[in-house]
Design an enzyme around this catalytic site. Structure first.
Site, PDB file in Angstrom:
ATOM      1  N   ASP A   1       0.974  -1.335   0.067  1.00  0.00           N
ATOM      2  CA  ASP A   1       0.171  -0.165   0.024  1.00  0.00           C
ATOM      3  C   ASP A   1       0.940   1.520   0.107  1.00  0.00           C
ATOM      4  OD1 ASP A   1      -2.918   1.045   0.774  1.00  0.00           O
ATOM      5  OD2 ASP A   1      -1.256   2.403   1.905  1.00  0.00           O
TER       6      ASP A   1
ATOM      7  N   TYR B   1       3.181  10.068   0.392  1.00  0.00           N
ATOM      8  CA  TYR B   1       3.958   9.488   1.027  1.00  0.00           C
ATOM      9  C   TYR B   1       5.606   9.989   0.714  1.00  0.00           C
ATOM     10  CZ  TYR B   1       0.053   6.649   2.431  1.00  0.00           C
ATOM     11  OH  TYR B   1      -1.074   6.029   3.246  1.00  0.00           O
TER      12      TYR B   1
ATOM     13  N   LYS C   1      -2.261   6.237  -4.229  1.00  0.00           N
ATOM     14  CA  LYS C   1      -3.486   7.336  -3.826  1.00  0.00           C
ATOM     15  C   LYS C   1      -3.200   8.430  -4.472  1.00  0.00           C
ATOM     16  CE  LYS C   1      -3.776   4.803   0.562  1.00  0.00           C
ATOM     17  NZ  LYS C   1      -2.577   4.317   0.765  1.00  0.00           N
TER      18      LYS C   1
ATOM     19  N   HIS D   1      -7.295   9.889  -2.367  1.00  0.00           N
ATOM     20  CA  HIS D   1      -6.691   9.653  -0.714  1.00  0.00           C
ATOM     21  C   HIS D   1      -7.576  10.452   0.291  1.00  0.00           C
ATOM     22  CE1 HIS D   1      -2.663   9.286   1.240  1.00  0.00           C
ATOM     23  NE2 HIS D   1      -3.534   9.061   2.252  1.00  0.00           N
TER      24      HIS D   1
END
Length: 297
Positions: free
Chosen positions: A59, A64, A89, A119
């Site tokens: 994931d 990120y 995402k 997201h």
């Protein structure tokens, strides 16, 4: 250490695709604030270890800033692509979803992801037409083959109702912060009524960020009964409710231990007791700047 020989079950999504019930997350502890910072070798090694241990659901997310690391780990693992389930995402570049998926795929070194999520809905500021337009863009991504399944993250009932009004393809899944101290009222039942699956991020919150709550003693009691640790009880509580659990660790032993959740079952009474005790306490680990302190939705 010996690899734990367990069969990780799948959950069938509304579109017929299957998602493994536990996923290895590359956000939270691995999050990089600076997109231009060097590759995190520790994450690459940890993700490779996770794949080796048995985590085939990986994931990620553009925000990120770890998609390159995840892609490198996938490449170096030499694990067959069709045996992996990769999620990413979009939110940083929500203004241009077709360009965002191309950017993510390039970083991942892949020609498609298995699951692509919006997201969060907060960019729309409650404008349902903005949500509907972005969902239409997601449907185009799915039609192009660049994502096998599409879904959302951090969406509430109003957000989901908005996109369902115009959706040609319903969201396959909603990934939300979910643990006994944040059960979102009747949101699980709502998802079931709409045939949308649920994934949990931060499922270990009661034993990581919210220790000292009403569940501590009971989780210890159950952990002793099943020969696991309290965190694994929390992960099992999720999967017992058909909720996919997203978790992470940098330690190989811990990664392996978490897969023990597929070697035992909680009783329905134990699941209910965790839920009841959890509902007596409220703790939200993420998006606190969006929600009021006592908002449990």
């Amino acid at each position: 250490m010996a690899k734990l020989d367990v069969n990780i079950p799948d959950l069938t999504l509304p579109d017929g695709n299957k998602i493994p019930m536990i996923g290895y997350g590359t956000g939270t502890a691995w999050y990089k604030t600076d997109a231009s910072s060097p590759k995190d070798k520790a994450l690459i090694d940890a993700a490779k270890t996770a794949i080796k241990v048995g985590y085939h659901h990986l994931d990620g997310a553009e925000v990120y800033n770890t998609e390159e690391e995840l892609g490198e780990a996938i490449k170096e693992s030499k694990h067959p692509r069709d045996k992996l389930f990769v999620t990413t995402k979009v939110i940083t570049h929500i203004d241009d979803i077709p360009a965002a998926i191309d950017r993510s795929l390039k970083k991942l070194g892949l020609d498609h992801v298995d699951l692509y999520l919006i997201h969060a809905p907060f960019f729309a500021k409650g404008d349902k037409h903005a949500l509907q337009q972005k969902w239409a863009d997601m449907e185009q991504v799915a039609a192009s083959g660049k994502a096998k399944s599409i879904g959302v993250s951090n969406f509430g009932k109003k957000d989901l109702d908005a996109i369902l009004e115009t959706a040609k393809v319903r969201p396959a899944i909603n990934q939300i912060e979910f643990h006994p101290y944040l059960q979102h009222g009747d949101l699980l039942a709502y998802h079931k009524s709409k045939d949308i699956k649920v994934a949990a991020y931060a499922p270990l919150t009661p034993v990581t960020k919210a220790k000292g709550g009403p569940l501590d003693g009971y989780l210890e009691q159950l952990a002793k009964k099943y020969g696991v640790n309290p965190g694994e009880i929390l992960l099992r509580w999720c999967t017992e409710q058909d909720v996919v659990a997203i978790t992470t660790s940098s330690k190989e032993q811990r990664m392996s231990d978490m897969l023990r959740i597929f070697t035992f079952n909680l009783t329905p009474k134990e699941v209910e007791e965790i839920s009841t005790k959890g509902n007596s306490h409220h703790f939200r680990a993420f998006w606190n700047h969006i929600f009021d302190d006592n908002d449990r939705t």
